[in-house]
Design a protein around this motif. Structure first.
Motif, short mmCIF file in Angstrom:
data_model
loop_
_atom_site.label_atom_id
_atom_site.label_comp_id
_atom_site.label_asym_id
_atom_site.label_seq_id
_atom_site.Cartn_x
_atom_site.Cartn_y
_atom_site.Cartn_z
N TYR A 46 1.08 -1.34 -0.10
CA TYR A 46 0.23 0.07 0.36
C TYR A 46 0.56 1.31 -0.28
O TYR A 46 0.50 2.33 -0.61
N LEU A 47 2.20 1.31 0.76
CA LEU A 47 2.88 2.44 0.36
C LEU A 47 3.51 2.28 -1.20
O LEU A 47 2.97 3.63 -1.63
N ALA A 48 3.36 1.50 -1.47
CA ALA A 48 4.29 1.69 -3.24
C ALA A 48 2.72 2.09 -4.42
O ALA A 48 2.46 2.62 -4.89
N ALA A 49 1.18 1.34 -4.01
CA ALA A 49 0.41 2.24 -4.57
C ALA A 49 0.02 3.35 -3.78
O ALA A 49 -0.54 4.10 -5.31
N LEU A 50 -0.09 4.00 -2.96
CA LEU A 50 -0.47 5.04 -2.28
C LEU A 50 0.21 6.03 -2.75
O LEU A 50 -0.07 7.84 -3.43
#
Length: 287
Positions: A46-50
């Motif tokens: 989710y860090l990468a997606a965000l």
């Protein structure tokens, strides 16, 4: 574009999202084999997606800041993802996916007070079928009552409830900017997973490994695309219909995990799953 095809687009969008989630067990189990707990894996993904979402739509931060009520959506979505990702990594993929899809029952119950969508007799029949299926899935030989007994069982049921709340809130706040809704859901996934990981639930941080990178980036991109599809479809269909169309995930997860040896469903589980799928088929026939 042929206008006759447009009514099908929300359903197709939900089917795409279901495909993403029906196959998500593969990268999470792969990352676990590489030494990464699903809580840490969820936080990294989710860090990468965000980060990618903000690079693509930086103005979405303004939409989120102007809509503080979306924090409720962020919490519901974050809990959904943490529960489901952890459950499919810790337990049998088919069993977890079927228990997660107690979600249609939650959705029909929540849609009445929150959206004023009264359940029809056919909707209640689908609830009965889905509940019967869940009871069969929970049944264990030698036990008197079909109750959840493993961590994965509890996580799957909790995740299904949170997913139902997420779908209800997406529909209730469908008039808010879509970018703000999407950002809130990804922010929720990152925040909830990170908080639980640092609390010790995911064990100590194992140190960054290059082998994680392809999985993290690939799943992050798939989550962004799937979330956008969910926003589009859930905002345009009734909550109960959304919940039941998403049951396609059960078929995808069942077939893929059974073929690849990640699940070993018993005949009773197959029967329970059949009842749940039948409930979905009735919804499609009604539609």
């Amino acid at each position: 574009m042929d206008t006759s095809a447009r009514p099908a687009l929300p359903a197709l969008a939900l089917l795409f999202n279901a495909t993403v989630w029906g196959l998500v067990w593969l990268p999470f189990k792969a990352l676990q084999q590489l030494g990464l707990h699903p809580l840490w894996a969820t936080a990294l993904i989710y860090l990468a997606a965000l980060a990618g979402l903000l690079l693509w739509r930086p103005r979405s931060l303004r939409h989120l800041a102007r809509q503080p009520h979306l924090l409720g959506l962020a919490l519901a979505a974050g809990l959904t993802n943490v529960c489901f990702n952890w459950a499919i990594t810790a337990g049998d993929v088919v069993r977890v996916t079927l228990l997660f899809y107690m979600m249609p029952v939650w959705s029909i119950a929540l849609a009445w007070p929150l959206l004023n969508e009264r359940p029809t007799p056919m909707a209640l029949l689908r609830v009965v079928l889905a509940l019967g299926g869940v009871l069969l899935v929970l049944h264990r030989p030698g036990t008197a009552w079909p109750l959840p007994r493993e961590l994965a069982d509890f996580l799957a049921l909790a995740g299904g409830f949170c997913f139902a709340v997420t779908n209800i809130l997406v529909r209730r706040w469908r008039d808010t900017p879509e970018e703000g809704r999407v950002l809130s859901m990804f922010l929720g996934g990152l925040t909830v997973a990170t908080a639980l990981a640092f609390s010790g639930a995911g064990g100590p941080w194992p140190g960054l490994q290059p082998a994680w990178l392809p999985w993290v980036l690939g799943v992050g991109a798939a989550f962004v695309a799937g979330n956008l599809a969910l926003q589009y479809g859930a905002a345009r269909l009734r909550a109960a219909v959304t919940a039941l169309i998403m049951l396609t995930e059960v078929l995808i997860a069942t077939l893929s995990s059974s073929l690849l040896g990640a699940a070993h469903p018993t005949p009773v589980v197959w029967l329970g799953g059949g009842l749940i799928v039948l409930a979905a088929a009735l919804a499609v026939r009604r539609g």
